[in-house]
Design a protein around this motif. Structure first.
Motif, mmCIF file in Angstrom:
data_model
loop_
_atom_site.group_PDB
_atom_site.id
_atom_site.type_symbol
_atom_site.label_atom_id
_atom_site.label_comp_id
_atom_site.label_asym_id
_atom_site.label_seq_id
_atom_site.Cartn_x
_atom_site.Cartn_y
_atom_site.Cartn_z
ATOM 1 N N PHE A 105 0.830 -1.207 0.000
ATOM 2 C CA PHE A 105 0.000 0.000 0.000
ATOM 3 C C PHE A 105 0.865 1.258 0.000
ATOM 4 C CE2 PHE A 105 -4.285 -1.545 1.973
ATOM 5 C CZ PHE A 105 -4.516 -2.309 0.856
ATOM 6 N N CYS A 106 1.748 1.380 1.002
ATOM 7 C CA CYS A 106 2.484 2.638 1.167
ATOM 8 C C CYS A 106 3.942 2.561 0.713
ATOM 9 C CB CYS A 106 2.415 3.103 2.622
ATOM 10 S SG CYS A 106 3.361 2.060 3.765
ATOM 11 N N GLY A 107 4.466 1.362 0.482
ATOM 12 C CA GLY A 107 5.835 1.213 -0.002
ATOM 13 C C GLY A 107 6.905 1.199 1.073
ATOM 14 N N LEU A 108 6.499 1.319 2.350
ATOM 15 C CA LEU A 108 7.497 1.284 3.423
ATOM 16 C C LEU A 108 8.016 -0.134 3.621
ATOM 17 C CD1 LEU A 108 5.932 3.585 6.167
ATOM 18 C CD2 LEU A 108 7.820 4.103 4.628
ATOM 19 N N GLY A 109 9.181 -0.228 4.203
ATOM 20 C CA GLY A 109 9.749 -1.538 4.507
ATOM 21 C C GLY A 109 11.140 -1.664 3.952
ATOM 22 N N GLY A 110 11.451 -2.838 3.514
ATOM 23 C CA GLY A 110 12.787 -3.155 3.053
ATOM 24 C C GLY A 110 13.380 -4.193 3.978
ATOM 25 N N LYS A 111 14.271 -4.986 3.459
ATOM 26 C CA LYS A 111 14.822 -6.108 4.217
ATOM 27 C C LYS A 111 15.515 -5.660 5.500
ATOM 28 C CE LYS A 111 16.764 -10.570 3.207
ATOM 29 N NZ LYS A 111 17.353 -11.418 2.213
ATOM 30 N N SER A 112 16.139 -4.499 5.505
ATOM 31 C CA SER A 112 16.867 -4.043 6.690
ATOM 32 C C SER A 112 16.071 -3.026 7.507
ATOM 33 C CB SER A 112 18.206 -3.436 6.273
ATOM 34 O OG SER A 112 17.977 -2.317 5.446
ATOM 35 N N SER A 113 14.802 -2.865 7.207
ATOM 36 C CA SER A 113 13.956 -1.868 7.868
ATOM 37 C C SER A 113 13.419 -2.390 9.205
ATOM 38 C CB SER A 113 12.782 -1.520 6.955
ATOM 39 O OG SER A 113 11.863 -0.716 7.634
ATOM 40 N N ASP A 114 13.078 -1.455 10.094
ATOM 41 C CA ASP A 114 12.446 -1.807 11.371
ATOM 42 C C ASP A 114 10.924 -1.808 11.264
ATOM 43 O OD1 ASP A 114 14.866 -2.076 12.653
ATOM 44 O OD2 ASP A 114 14.881 -0.023 13.418
ATOM 45 N N ILE A 115 10.385 -1.556 10.082
ATOM 46 C CA ILE A 115 8.944 -1.548 9.861
ATOM 47 C C ILE A 115 8.411 -2.966 10.060
ATOM 48 C CG2 ILE A 115 7.109 -1.124 8.170
ATOM 49 C CD1 ILE A 115 8.510 1.431 9.013
ATOM 50 N N ILE A 116 7.317 -3.095 10.815
ATOM 51 C CA ILE A 116 6.699 -4.405 11.021
ATOM 52 C C ILE A 116 5.854 -4.735 9.800
ATOM 53 C CG2 ILE A 116 5.060 -5.715 12.420
ATOM 54 C CD1 ILE A 116 5.936 -3.910 14.783
ATOM 55 N N LEU A 117 6.166 -5.850 9.166
ATOM 56 C CA LEU A 117 5.453 -6.281 7.968
ATOM 57 C C LEU A 117 4.575 -7.483 8.291
ATOM 58 C CD1 LEU A 117 8.363 -5.998 5.389
ATOM 59 C CD2 LEU A 117 6.482 -4.387 5.751
ATOM 60 N N GLU A 118 3.376 -7.481 7.740
ATOM 61 C CA GLU A 118 2.421 -8.554 7.969
ATOM 62 C C GLU A 118 1.919 -9.074 6.631
ATOM 63 O OE1 GLU A 118 -0.550 -6.727 10.450
ATOM 64 O OE2 GLU A 118 0.865 -6.460 12.105
ATOM 65 N N ILE A 119 1.421 -10.300 6.638
ATOM 66 C CA ILE A 119 0.853 -10.881 5.427
ATOM 67 C C ILE A 119 -0.659 -10.696 5.475
ATOM 68 C CG2 ILE A 119 0.603 -12.979 4.038
ATOM 69 C CD1 ILE A 119 3.494 -11.872 4.258
ATOM 70 N N ASP A 120 -1.209 -10.139 4.413
ATOM 71 C CA ASP A 120 -2.634 -9.839 4.326
ATOM 72 C C ASP A 120 -3.299 -10.732 3.293
ATOM 73 O OD1 ASP A 120 -5.076 -8.198 4.638
ATOM 74 O OD2 ASP A 120 -4.593 -7.480 2.615
ATOM 75 N N HIS A 121 -4.469 -11.257 3.638
ATOM 76 C CA HIS A 121 -5.293 -11.978 2.669
ATOM 77 C C HIS A 121 -6.096 -10.942 1.887
ATOM 78 C CE1 HIS A 121 -4.450 -15.296 5.447
ATOM 79 N NE2 HIS A 121 -4.697 -16.089 4.410
ATOM 80 N N ILE A 122 -5.943 -10.893 0.586
ATOM 81 C CA ILE A 122 -6.670 -9.942 -0.253
ATOM 82 C C ILE A 122 -8.173 -10.201 -0.125
ATOM 83 C CG2 ILE A 122 -7.062 -9.172 -2.627
ATOM 84 C CD1 ILE A 122 -4.021 -9.976 -3.085
ATOM 85 N N LEU A 123 -8.588 -11.437 -0.345
ATOM 86 C CA LEU A 123 -9.955 -11.858 -0.041
ATOM 87 C C LEU A 123 -9.866 -12.599 1.286
ATOM 88 C CD1 LEU A 123 -12.937 -12.199 -0.738
ATOM 89 C CD2 LEU A 123 -12.328 -14.267 -2.009
#
Length: 90
Positions: free
Chosen positions: A22-40
């Motif tokens: 959605f927003c493009g934040l993240g990256g492998k070395s980032s501290d951003i918490i990433l989650e997996i979302d079900h589209i449906l």
């Protein structure tokens, strides 16, 4: 052999380059918490197939599911806000 959730999660993160879709934040070395979302959503018949999964940061994931961040960094659901508005009118 079926992938475990941990393996599937890892493959989706790699496919989406560890970036929020959605927003493009993240990256492998980032501290951003990433989650997996079900589209449906699974509750609506969605599956764990990779084509139904994407990476979202935790903030976008909460926003997608109707939880809006407040100033104090807590989250409020649409249903709770609607109930609060209704109670204020009494």
């Amino acid at each position: 052999m079926r992938e475990t959730w941990k393996e599937l999660r890892r493959s989706i993160l790699e496919r989406d380059n560890f970036l929020c879709q959605f927003c493009g934040l993240g990256g492998k070395s980032s501290d951003i918490i990433l989650e997996i979302d079900h589209i449906l959503e699974r509750s609506r018949g969605g599956t764990d197939d990779p084509s139904n999964l994407r990476v979202l940061c935790s903030t976008c994931h909460k926003l997608r599911h109707g939880k809006i961040p407040r100033v104090d960094n807590t989250f409020s659901s649409r249903r709770r806000r609607k109930k609060e508005r209704r109670n204020r009118g009494r």
